[in-house]
Design a protein around this motif. Sequence first.
Motif: not given
Length: 252
Positions: A1-22
């Motif tokens: 089975m293909e590995n599942v990876f779930i990643c991202g910041p704990c909480v939405i802090e700002s759109m800038e943070l989401l863009d950087t991580v994405a």
Amino acid sequence: MENVFICGPCVIESMELLDTVAKELVRLNQKYGINIIFKASFDKANRTSIHSFRGPGMEKGLQMLNEIKTKYGLRLLTDIHESYQAEPVGKVVDVIQIPAFLCRQTDLLVAAAKTGKIVNIKKAQFLSGQDMKYPVEKAKESGAQEVWLTERGNTFGYNNLVVDFRNIPDMLEIVPTVIMDCTHSVQRPGAGNGKTSGDRRFVPSMALAAKAFGATGYFFEVHPNPDLGLSDGPNMLPLDQLDSLINKILKK
């Protein structure tokens, strides 16, 4: 089975943070030929203190998550804390997550199941892996087509968690997808003077140990600068360390 990876910041802090991580997750998807699921919470309803940052709320948070999905083509995961949230959340995300503290809440599981989305149930800090057959049963009998389970450690006295990796094969007897939450497992709940503390240096070891026990997925909360994170900072992995860790997991 293909590995599942779930990643991202704990909480939405700002759109800038989401863009950087994405952007980094898209790069890693292309580099390794994987399909990382982007995770961020619109509301952290179980913070230690009433004064802690909780997030932008459901309406604004879902708008921000949908923007990430549209811009980057990433699959999404977020958690819900009340049953009324399931329907609107299910219209945006691909995976609905049930928090560990709430994994026995029947109405919450039923509402998540009825959306038709994948339901990821985090194992409570007070339950064994074998106990998780009952939350899975609730979700499946309510219409969930696919249910995942996530290990995140067990309460060990006060302000501490310990991981019994035997829970992973136990839960694999219940569902085919069992994920290791490598960052929440290093928490020291409530041990940070009104905040949850932890020790992120053990995150890579958690991942590799979980792989040895047969885990089929890995959950990493990541942040460009975890020490400035507004939730779970001590446990989050620095974003620039995610590449090398995924490489180790895929190689071994």
